[in-house]
Design an enzyme around this catalytic site. Structure first.
Site, PDB file in Angstrom:
ATOM      1  N   ASP A 313       0.959  -0.526   0.148  1.00 44.92           N
ATOM      2  CA  ASP A 313      -0.452   0.122   0.064  1.00 44.92           C
ATOM      3  C   ASP A 313       0.733   1.169  -0.205  1.00 44.92           C
ATOM      4  O   ASP A 313       1.873   1.636   1.041  1.00 44.92           O
ATOM      5  CB  ASP A 313      -1.572  -0.315   1.338  1.00 44.92           C
ATOM      6  CG  ASP A 313      -2.070   0.688   1.397  1.00 44.92           C
ATOM      7  OD1 ASP A 313      -2.640   1.371  -0.305  1.00 44.92           O
ATOM      8  OD2 ASP A 313      -3.309   1.261   2.254  1.00 44.92           O
ATOM      9  N   LYS A 362      -8.198  -1.544   3.286  1.00 46.36           N
ATOM     10  CA  LYS A 362      -7.212  -0.211   3.527  1.00 46.36           C
ATOM     11  C   LYS A 362      -7.142  -0.086   4.883  1.00 46.36           C
ATOM     12  O   LYS A 362      -6.523   0.926   6.024  1.00 46.36           O
ATOM     13  CB  LYS A 362      -8.731   0.368   2.578  1.00 46.36           C
ATOM     14  CG  LYS A 362      -7.386   2.327   2.436  1.00 46.36           C
ATOM     15  CD  LYS A 362      -6.397   1.951   1.281  1.00 46.36           C
ATOM     16  CE  LYS A 362      -6.017   2.331   0.163  1.00 46.36           C
ATOM     17  NZ  LYS A 362      -5.295   2.671  -0.435  1.00 46.36           N
ATOM     18  N   LYS A 403      -8.299  14.151  -3.311  1.00 42.81           N
ATOM     19  CA  LYS A 403      -8.914  13.617  -2.784  1.00 42.81           C
ATOM     20  C   LYS A 403      -8.546  14.522  -1.174  1.00 42.81           C
ATOM     21  O   LYS A 403      -7.700  15.698  -0.911  1.00 42.81           O
ATOM     22  CB  LYS A 403      -7.517  12.592  -1.947  1.00 42.81           C
ATOM     23  CG  LYS A 403      -8.033  11.524  -1.049  1.00 42.81           C
ATOM     24  CD  LYS A 403      -7.331  10.520  -0.865  1.00 42.81           C
ATOM     25  CE  LYS A 403      -7.181  10.132   0.376  1.00 42.81           C
ATOM     26  NZ  LYS A 403      -6.197   8.579  -0.152  1.00 42.81           N
ATOM     27  N   LYS A 475       2.785   2.040   3.640  1.00 47.10           N
ATOM     28  CA  LYS A 475       1.591   2.622   4.501  1.00 47.10           C
ATOM     29  C   LYS A 475       1.821   0.578   5.316  1.00 47.10           C
ATOM     30  O   LYS A 475       1.769   1.216   6.591  1.00 47.10           O
ATOM     31  CB  LYS A 475       0.419   2.225   4.396  1.00 47.10           C
ATOM     32  CG  LYS A 475      -0.888   3.179   4.159  1.00 47.10           C
ATOM     33  CD  LYS A 475      -1.699   4.356   4.671  1.00 47.10           C
ATOM     34  CE  LYS A 475      -2.150   3.520   2.732  1.00 47.10           C
ATOM     35  NZ  LYS A 475      -3.238   4.548   2.078  1.00 47.10           N
TER      36      LYS A 475
END
Ligand code: NAD
Length: 519
Positions: A313, A362, A403, A475
């Site tokens: 990620d 996520k 975003k 991530k």
């Protein structure tokens, strides 16, 4: 910049008896200094400086490298492609703010510098581009290709993404029209049902997983041959999948997962098939999405085949900020007590994450990112104590790729004081992720040309197949089984920088600057 097949001209050379340059390689004899801590019978801690000698070898010859993206026609895939073409052609284009030139902003390798040392006369810091620490490939030289379940050519995909300026798109359109993603593996159960309408470029055979694995292997080989490449790297920037269940006998060991693929078992995800295909081809595979592609069976397959894997990620926006800010707060001695993170986005990633199972992937990847920093400070946090931490993601089509990430950090100060820090971050998600794709590819490629040995070894060997050195860009960093995860951003950058420095025989930059502090 360096040409494929040629040793790269060095920006600097290291003047040391421990570093040897030949046309083929740079070798360094390096002393790695750490501290071993033990508890004495009386309960005190004893810290013992500890030295290990390593030899590092860096191949200097720059290979011709192909980067194959899974999800090539997505927002990230089309944006990074247009960006590389624009840089390769040194394009500039009019915008309402004036003329914009192609650049690699947001790439730690291409747009940040590291301190090499101090000027011998003035004592000033001498900084060099991160990219010049070692003989790395240049992103402009990457040959791009890949797969997508949507058949759209890359020019149309770039329009669909709504990320880049029309004036730039006009300049790259012709070239991108010629780029068409290869058909990919589509098991509808793994991505959101709302993605079904774009899946018009899928491999036949339903869930014939073995055929799919073989086809991906053939695609990689064909791409390599057709473009006369020395190496290929594959990176997943396709939709977030749901988590795969870990089922004993199915995906828990290397043998089991290969057998399960043969048997067409339902719980093997497309991303795991891609990973297995790459490992069997000896091609590095990086996962830019949060799902558990690297089930235990895939990790052991990579270990057996000594093939590089990395994930998970991309750490682009909210989490990157979090892993810098939380590190700062906790290491400043401020007791962070809650983190509330809200996102809304209107791109296809947001649409896919609107379904619970994909959101859950996520949520997991975003949730553990402060654990190491909290665990390191037992003054602020008792054993097992954690700040509250919530992550919310909502799909709002109108905001497109712009975003929004809203974060509230709440903490406790001196004498019961309270502090609230509120962050509102807006930008194109894909413009954050694209340079990370480049960094991931460049560092991974570099790692395929670095080897090491102990002074007693005859042969040089590779790093562990799980490339935790990529953590700065990720991530939820995957680390070799049983080794700690580091999320703190500065530590991740130091690890990357200092390992590269070690390869040319330079000590880590300690920032002590004693030369300026002693009388
Ligand atoms: P996107 O939806 O625009 O692109 C994904 C592409 O993958 C689509 O074109 C889709 O058709 C394709 N696809 C889906 N399943 C596939 C399969 N099995 N094989 C081949 N192609 C397939 O999304 P995006 O904004 O480009 O993001 C891509 C991924 O990166 C997402 O999983 C996202 O969560 C992750 N990510 C993005 C960021 C960011 O900042 N943009 C950060 C972290 C993670």
């Amino acid at each position: 910049h360096g040409q494929a097949g040629q040793p790269q001209g060095d920006l600097f050379t290291v003047n040391s008896p421990h570093v040897v340059y030949t046309d083929e390689s740079i070798t360094s004899s390096y002393v790695y200094r750490t501290t071993k801590v033990t508890k004495t019978p009386s309960g005190n801690l004893e810290a013992t400086p500890f030295e290990t000698k390593y030899d590092f070898k860096v191949e200097r010859c720059i290979p011709k490298v192909g980067l194959m993206l899974v999800g090539w026609g997505g927002n990230n895939g089309s944006t990074v492609t247009a960006g590389i073409i624009a840089n390769r052609k040194n394009l500039s284009w009019p915008t309402r703010e004036g003329t914009q030139k192609a650049n690699y902003y947001g790439s730690v390798l291409m747009s940040s510098t590291v301190k090499l040392g101090n000027d011998g006369i003035t004592g000033d810091d001498v900084n060099v581009p991160f990219h010049k620490l070692l003989p790395m490939i240049h992103p402009n030289d990457l040959v791009l290709g890949g797969w997508d379940i949507s058949s759209m050519n890359l020019a149309d995909a770039m329009d669909r993404a709504q990320v880049l300026e029309p004036t730039l798109k006009l300049l790259v359109r012709k070239e991108m029209e010629q780029m068409k993603p290869l058909p990919s593996i589509y098991y509808p159960d793994f991505i959101a049902s709302n993605q079904g309408d774009r899946a018009d470029n899928v491999l036949p055979g339903g869930s014939a997983r073995q055929e799919h694995l073989d086809k991906i292997r053939t695609d990689i080989r064909d791409f390599k041959l057709k473009n006369a490449l020395d190496k290929v790297i594959v990176l997943w920037t396709a939709n977030t999948e749901r988590y795969a269940d870990i089922i004993p006998g199915v995906n828990d060991t290397a043998n089991n997962i290969l057998t399960a693929i043969k048997a067409g078992h339902d719980e093997i995800s497309p991303s795991s098939i891609f990973a297995a295909a790459c490992i069997l081809e000896g091609v590095p595979f990086i996962n830019g999405s949060p799902q558990n592609t690297f089930v235990p069976g895939i990790i052991s397959l990579a270990e057996i085949h000594k093939s590089y894997i990395g994930g998970d990620d991309f750490k682009s926006g909210q989490t990157k900020m979090k892993s810098a800010l939380v590190d700062f707060l906790i290491s400043a001695g401020i007791k962070l007590t809650s983190i509330a993170s809200y996102n809304h986005l209107g791109n296809n990633d947001g649409k896919n994450l609107a379904e619970q199972k994909q959101f859950r992937s996520k949520e997991i990847s975003k949730s553990n990112v402060v654990d190491d920093m909290v665990a390191a400070n037992h003054i602020l946090y008792a054993e097992g104590e954690h700040p509250d931490h919530t992550v919310v993601i909502k799909y709002m089509p109108a905001v497109g790729d712009h975003k929004r990430a809203l974060d509230e950090y709440y903490g406790e100060l001196f004498m019961g004081g309270r502090q609230t820090i509120s962050i509102f971050n807006v930008c194109e998600d894909s413009l954050l992720a694209s340079p990370l794709i480049i960094d991931l590819a460049l560092v991974t490629e570099m790692m395929t040309r670095i080897s090491w040995k102990n002074s007693s070894d005859d042969e040089y060997r590779n790093f562990h197949p799980v490339l935790s050195i990529l953590s700065f860009m990720l991530k939820a960093p995957l680390t070799p089984p049983g080794t700690p995860v580091v999320n703190a951003l500065a530590k991740q950058r130091n690890a990357l920088c200092n390992i590269f420095r070690a390869c040319v025989g330079l000590q880590p930059e300690s920032d002590m600057t004693l030369e300026h502090k002693l009388l």
